[in-house]
Design a protein around this motif. Structure first.
Motif, short mmCIF file in Angstrom:
data_model
loop_
_atom_site.label_atom_id
_atom_site.label_comp_id
_atom_site.label_asym_id
_atom_site.label_seq_id
_atom_site.Cartn_x
_atom_site.Cartn_y
_atom_site.Cartn_z
N LEU A 51 0.83 -1.20 0.00
CA LEU A 51 0.00 0.00 0.00
C LEU A 51 0.87 1.25 0.00
O LEU A 51 1.96 1.26 0.58
CB LEU A 51 -0.90 0.03 1.24
CG LEU A 51 -1.96 -1.06 1.39
CD1 LEU A 51 -2.75 -0.85 2.67
CD2 LEU A 51 -2.89 -1.10 0.19
N PRO A 52 0.40 2.33 -0.64
CA PRO A 52 1.11 3.61 -0.55
C PRO A 52 1.18 4.09 0.91
O PRO A 52 0.30 3.78 1.72
CB PRO A 52 0.25 4.56 -1.40
CG PRO A 52 -0.53 3.67 -2.30
CD PRO A 52 -0.77 2.41 -1.53
N LEU A 53 2.22 4.86 1.22
CA LEU A 53 2.48 5.28 2.59
C LEU A 53 1.27 5.97 3.23
O LEU A 53 0.80 5.57 4.29
CB LEU A 53 3.69 6.23 2.61
CG LEU A 53 3.95 6.96 3.93
CD1 LEU A 53 4.27 5.98 5.04
CD2 LEU A 53 5.07 7.98 3.77
N PHE A 54 0.77 7.02 2.60
CA PHE A 54 -0.26 7.82 3.26
C PHE A 54 -1.61 7.11 3.28
O PHE A 54 -2.42 7.34 4.18
CB PHE A 54 -0.38 9.18 2.58
CG PHE A 54 0.79 10.08 2.88
CD1 PHE A 54 0.96 10.61 4.14
CD2 PHE A 54 1.72 10.38 1.90
CE1 PHE A 54 2.04 11.43 4.43
CE2 PHE A 54 2.81 11.19 2.17
CZ PHE A 54 2.97 11.72 3.45
N GLN A 55 -1.87 6.23 2.32
CA GLN A 55 -3.08 5.42 2.41
C GLN A 55 -3.02 4.51 3.64
O GLN A 55 -3.99 4.38 4.39
CB GLN A 55 -3.26 4.56 1.15
CG GLN A 55 -4.51 3.67 1.22
CD GLN A 55 -4.60 2.71 0.05
OE1 GLN A 55 -3.82 2.78 -0.90
NE2 GLN A 55 -5.53 1.78 0.10
N ALA A 56 -1.84 3.89 3.86
CA ALA A 56 -1.69 3.01 5.02
C ALA A 56 -1.82 3.79 6.32
O ALA A 56 -2.48 3.35 7.27
CB ALA A 56 -0.33 2.31 4.96
N VAL A 57 -1.21 4.98 6.38
CA VAL A 57 -1.29 5.79 7.59
C VAL A 57 -2.73 6.24 7.83
O VAL A 57 -3.22 6.24 8.97
CB VAL A 57 -0.35 7.01 7.47
CG1 VAL A 57 -0.58 7.99 8.63
CG2 VAL A 57 1.10 6.56 7.46
N PHE A 58 -3.43 6.61 6.75
CA PHE A 58 -4.81 7.07 6.89
C PHE A 58 -5.72 5.94 7.37
O PHE A 58 -6.53 6.13 8.30
CB PHE A 58 -5.30 7.62 5.55
CG PHE A 58 -6.76 8.01 5.55
CD1 PHE A 58 -7.20 9.10 6.28
CD2 PHE A 58 -7.68 7.27 4.82
CE1 PHE A 58 -8.55 9.45 6.28
CE2 PHE A 58 -9.01 7.62 4.81
CZ PHE A 58 -9.45 8.72 5.54
N LEU A 59 -5.61 4.75 6.76
CA LEU A 59 -6.46 3.65 7.16
C LEU A 59 -6.16 3.19 8.59
O LEU A 59 -7.07 2.89 9.36
CB LEU A 59 -6.28 2.48 6.18
CG LEU A 59 -6.81 2.71 4.77
CD1 LEU A 59 -6.46 1.53 3.87
CD2 LEU A 59 -8.31 2.93 4.80
N ARG A 60 -4.89 3.14 8.93
CA ARG A 60 -4.52 2.82 10.31
C ARG A 60 -5.10 3.85 11.27
O ARG A 60 -5.60 3.52 12.35
CB ARG A 60 -3.00 2.77 10.45
CG ARG A 60 -2.51 2.39 11.84
CD ARG A 60 -1.03 2.64 11.99
NE ARG A 60 -0.70 4.06 11.88
CZ ARG A 60 0.54 4.55 11.93
NH1 ARG A 60 1.57 3.72 12.06
NH2 ARG A 60 0.75 5.85 11.84
N GLY A 61 -5.07 5.12 10.85
CA GLY A 61 -5.60 6.17 11.70
C GLY A 61 -7.09 6.07 11.89
O GLY A 61 -7.61 6.31 12.99
N LEU A 62 -7.83 5.74 10.82
CA LEU A 62 -9.27 5.58 10.94
C LEU A 62 -9.61 4.47 11.95
O LEU A 62 -10.47 4.65 12.82
CB LEU A 62 -9.89 5.23 9.59
CG LEU A 62 -10.10 6.37 8.59
CD1 LEU A 62 -10.73 5.81 7.31
CD2 LEU A 62 -11.00 7.45 9.18
#
Length: 306
Positions: A51-62
């Motif tokens: 996964l792209p970095l910010f997609q992974a960070v965003f989904l983890r954050g949600l």
């Protein structure tokens, strides 16, 4: 009272030292925080292969924000900070967002080892800032333990001079933001649960990642990736919650050396999951880091018996 809160204590700016028992509890919380962060990093390393970095960070954050909101509700900590705490939390959230943005920017411009080496100045900067601005007591033994841990970190990382360039300024900016964040954590009133601060931190980082994820692009998420992201979300919540609680419980100088153990955890997890074998300098550096932490614990026990 939730486990992340701590017993009532004097204002953070007070110069008096904490009870040695609270310092030991703060050290344990810091070790737990570093274990959570290291395990989260190990999982995210694998996730970022798909996964792209910010997609992974965003989904983890949600996921993390939803889990933390539920936990805060169960603990009676689902609330908005008020008065002085609201102002401190606003500044703390800004510092956390700045630290994330600056550090990610640095990683795009310099080797990871060099960036990580500079980041390990945090225990020194936090201790110095606490002594300067909060009147925290720092003796020469505590300074020595922090400095020894930093030497151990440098032995592990062995950063090369070619990696220190313009990107170093971004890491230093991140260190400044993290220092401000930790001091603001220390200044929060005992009435504000640490779970509340953790929830707002996670929510802010998720909002920060959202526009970057949209701009970077989106990849399909398999059930296996979703499970790994959920595990990472739980672990980073452990890290955020425990590091906030640690900064509020113990003396800064007593707790700070235990930040270095994240490198020891990272070495172990790298060997177990990614086949990364530590060499002799890495083992020597880990021994120095562990020794610095054990020395700090021993000093606290001696003080408790005096």
């Amino acid at each position: 009272m939730s486990v992340a809160e701590g017993p009532p204590h004097p204002p953070a700016g007070a110069a008096a030292e904490r009870d040695p028992g609270e310092n030991a509890r703060g050290a344990a919380l810091m070790v737990a925080a570093m274990a959570g962060f290291a395990a989260n990093d190990a999982i995210m390393k694998g996730v970022l292969e798909s996964l792209p970095l910010f997609q992974a960070v965003f989904l983890r954050g949600l996921m993390g924000t939803a889990l933390m909101a539920l936990a805060a509700w169960r603990l009676g900590a689902l609330r908005l900070p008020r008065g002085r705490d609201a102002r401190l939390m606003a500044w703390r959230t800004a510092a956390e967002a700045g630290a994330t943005a600056f550090y990610l920017t640095a990683l795009m411009r310099m080797p990871l080892a060099n960036a990580t080496a500079i980041l390990q100045a945090l225990p020194l900067t936090v201790t110095f800032a606490a002594a300067l601005f909060l009147g925290a007591p720092v003796g020469w033994r505590r300074w020595s333990a922090i400095a020894a841990g930093f030497v151990g970190v440098l032995v592990i990382l062995r950063p090369g001079p070619e990696g220190f360039g313009a990107g170093s300024l971004w890491v230093l900016a991140a260190v400044a933001c993290m220092t401000a964040r930790d001091l603001l954590s220390r200044s929060l009133s005992p009435a504000l649960p640490s779970a509340t601060a953790t929830l707002w931190t996670m929510a802010a980082l998720t909002l920060l990642a959202a526009p970057a994820a949209a701009a970077q692009g989106w990849a399909p998420v398999t059930p296996a990736l979703a499970l790994r992201l959920a595990a990472a979300a739980c672990l980073i919540l452990v890290g955020f919650g425990c590091v906030i609680a640690a900064m509020r419980v113990g003396d800064v100088a007593a707790v700070a050396p235990f930040r270095y153990v994240i490198l020891v955890f990272a070495m172990i997890l790298g060997a177990v999951f990614y086949g990364e074998r530590p060499d002799a300098p890495m083992l020597l550096g880990a021994a120095i880091v562990i020794g610095a932490g054990l020395y700090t614990l021993r000093r606290e026990r001696i003080r408790a018996q005096d």
